[in-house]
Scaffold this motif. Sequence first.
Motif, PDB file in Angstrom:
ATOM      1  N   ALA A  84      -2.507  14.003  -0.339  1.00 31.75           N
ATOM      2  CA  ALA A  84      -1.561  13.910   0.790  1.00 31.75           C
ATOM      3  C   ALA A  84      -2.299  14.085   2.117  1.00 31.75           C
ATOM      4  O   ALA A  84      -2.043  13.352   3.085  1.00 31.75           O
ATOM      5  N   ARG A  87      -4.145  10.946   2.922  1.00 33.58           N
ATOM      6  CA  ARG A  87      -3.219   9.891   3.326  1.00 33.58           C
ATOM      7  C   ARG A  87      -2.747  10.105   4.757  1.00 33.58           C
ATOM      8  O   ARG A  87      -2.610   9.155   5.526  1.00 33.58           O
ATOM      9  N   LYS A  88      -2.528  11.363   5.103  1.00 33.16           N
ATOM     10  CA  LYS A  88      -2.081  11.668   6.474  1.00 33.16           C
ATOM     11  C   LYS A  88      -3.195  11.375   7.482  1.00 33.16           C
ATOM     12  O   LYS A  88      -2.966  10.764   8.525  1.00 33.16           O
ATOM     13  N   ALA A  91      -3.433   7.570   7.853  1.00 33.15           N
ATOM     14  CA  ALA A  91      -2.116   6.926   7.837  1.00 33.15           C
ATOM     15  C   ALA A  91      -2.155   5.511   8.410  1.00 33.15           C
ATOM     16  O   ALA A  91      -1.470   4.612   7.921  1.00 33.15           O
ATOM     17  N   HIS A  95      -0.535   4.197   5.168  1.00 26.59           N
ATOM     18  CA  HIS A  95       0.909   4.485   5.183  1.00 26.59           C
ATOM     19  C   HIS A  95       1.689   3.179   5.292  1.00 26.59           C
ATOM     20  O   HIS A  95       1.468   2.385   6.198  1.00 26.59           O
ATOM     21  N   GLY A  96       2.578   2.962   4.320  1.00 26.16           N
ATOM     22  CA  GLY A  96       3.370   1.735   4.342  1.00 26.16           C
ATOM     23  C   GLY A  96       2.587   0.489   3.951  1.00 26.16           C
ATOM     24  O   GLY A  96       3.042  -0.630   4.180  1.00 26.16           O
ATOM     25  N   SER A 286       3.169   4.007  -1.216  1.00 29.81           N
ATOM     26  CA  SER A 286       2.678   3.945   0.169  1.00 29.81           C
ATOM     27  C   SER A 286       3.451   4.884   1.099  1.00 29.81           C
ATOM     28  O   SER A 286       3.021   5.150   2.211  1.00 29.81           O
ATOM     29  N   GLU A 287       4.599   5.382   0.631  1.00 32.42           N
ATOM     30  CA  GLU A 287       5.395   6.298   1.455  1.00 32.42           C
ATOM     31  C   GLU A 287       5.238   7.757   1.023  1.00 32.42           C
ATOM     32  O   GLU A 287       5.761   8.658   1.671  1.00 32.42           O
ATOM     33  N   TRP A 293       4.883  12.607   8.047  1.00 32.82           N
ATOM     34  CA  TRP A 293       3.780  11.722   8.443  1.00 32.82           C
ATOM     35  C   TRP A 293       3.520  11.868   9.929  1.00 32.82           C
ATOM     36  O   TRP A 293       4.424  12.092  10.715  1.00 32.82           O
TER      37      TRP A 293
END
Length: 293
Positions: A84, A87-88, A91, A95-96, A286-287, A293
């Motif tokens: 996580a 990913r942050k 992003a 992300h998405g 992806s979310e 976020w």
Amino acid sequence: MSNANSEEAFNIRIGYLKPETVEIAKNELRETPEVKEAAIKELRELLHAATDINYKDDDEFLVIFLRACHFYPQSALEKMRTTAAFRKDNAALVHGLLIEQLKDIFIQYGIVNVLKNCDQHGRRVMIVNCGELWDPAAVPSDDVFRMLYMVHIAAQLEPETQVRGVVCIMDFDGLSMKQVKALSPTFSKRLLTFIQDAMPLRMKEVHFVKQPFIFKLVWALFKPFVREKLNKRMHFHGSDMKSLQKFLSPEILPENYKGTQPKIDYGGADWFTPLEKHADFVREWSELGPAKW
């Protein structure tokens, strides 16, 4: 080989483990029905209590992280947290991220490829062409990373791969300064953080092949970010394919690496379709990760 080939080739294998894979899971990952059931229950409770992360909590999804962590729920939760955090931090890239956004570069450029067949240990083999096949002006390093990221999401869907792990061949044939410049410290750090902290898959081996003298510039960027566990799994072969074949049997390797399989004549256009079939999983994934976020 032919049956296995047709089943493995460009087909994401969902929902089953071969009997011998069940044995590997038991011996290497402590996986038994009792351990699995208790670990899923505990990880679900830990996840519900964690306010900083957001993931699905169905059995199949939790098992992805549990298999990557030998069914220790606390370690799996930690892997969820580091995934996580990654990913942050990235992003803007992940992300998405949807399959369709990468379709053209997967299909047009042969940068990232997956062998049609698994290796002699039943592991998926990915090839990353970092040499002359990659034109950073057409495909920036950020997009190369996004492709690698997308492939790992697809690989997570295969229980066989969750248990047996993956192998990566980094092919530097024809490497020149334009690729060296694109393989920046930022890219190197991101890629290695991803592999070591944010990839719930077992990276069993990384093979560097056909690397010219100039490769030492690339390795100087990567080396500071490589930890001991991954370092032991990295192997440098140059143009010595006999050396590579100590790890990957010539029977499973294409002619490109002096194996007995035909020369690679397939690429993203061939294996993008199975990826598209699982667009929903990729979209959900992806979310997920950070609670905010």
